[in-house]
Design an enzyme around this catalytic site. Sequence first.
Site, PDB file in Angstrom:
ATOM      1  N   ASP A   1       0.855  -1.177   0.000  1.00 44.13           N
ATOM      2  CA  ASP A   1       0.000   0.000   0.000  1.00 44.13           C
ATOM      3  C   ASP A   1       0.898   1.235   0.000  1.00 44.13           C
ATOM      4  OD1 ASP A   1      -1.925  -1.921   0.430  1.00 44.13           O
ATOM      5  OD2 ASP A   1      -2.747  -1.009   2.251  1.00 44.13           O
TER       6      ASP A   1
ATOM      7  N   SER B   1       9.818   3.100   5.523  1.00 41.39           N
ATOM      8  CA  SER B   1       8.572   3.433   4.833  1.00 41.39           C
ATOM      9  C   SER B   1       8.676   3.649   3.327  1.00 41.39           C
ATOM     10  CB  SER B   1       7.956   4.698   5.457  1.00 41.39           C
ATOM     11  OG  SER B   1       8.856   5.773   5.347  1.00 41.39           O
TER      12      SER B   1
END
Length: 221
Positions: A41, A181
Amino acid sequence: MDLNEFEHKEYRSFNDFFKRSLLTESRKIDSVAESLISPCDGLLSVYKIDERSLIPAKHSIYRMEDLLENKELADSYNDGWCFVFRLRPSDYHHYCYIDHGNVRSRKRIPGILHCVRPIAMEKYPVYVQNTREYTLIDTENFGQVVQMEIGALLVGKIQNSRHQGYVRRGTEKGYFEFGGSTVIILIQKEQATPELAVWMLSKLGQEVEVKMGQKIGCKGN
């Protein structure tokens, strides 16, 4: 955030919540062999690779050979594609393999902080390089692929499964703890093409929201 997508449990810390797991049915992995899927995602940007390419990732900017610390490998991706996935704190922080294939090698690169003297400024557009890990995979549909995870400076927070040999599309590759991230996919020339809408928006400097397993391109040029 739709918490109904996730395992129902009591979280002991923010990091525990950050690395939360999805319910199995919450993401559908596109199973069409010719579909290039998102490994995670996040917000996607796509770049065409050449010798002058500068790739932004995790608040740093990299030349391809610096990103990989391997000029020969970097050169093999000239005229190919770089897919950069930026995961927000609210995103699901697990990621999967993008195709069936065989793991060739893995490399971990510790983060470093460059000095800010003028001689350093001439070589590096920024002064930090983040901790990163990448896996070189001979995929069934997209040739030799680099799948890289990027964490924070010096503190990677990258938790990868150490799969050896054959891996399958959609199988979990690992997850980030708080501080990691960004995922990067490198694909060689003529092995895949991004979805036209994604490429057009990327050229305008706009990121595209994607989900793990979603089609983001197709096989071939």
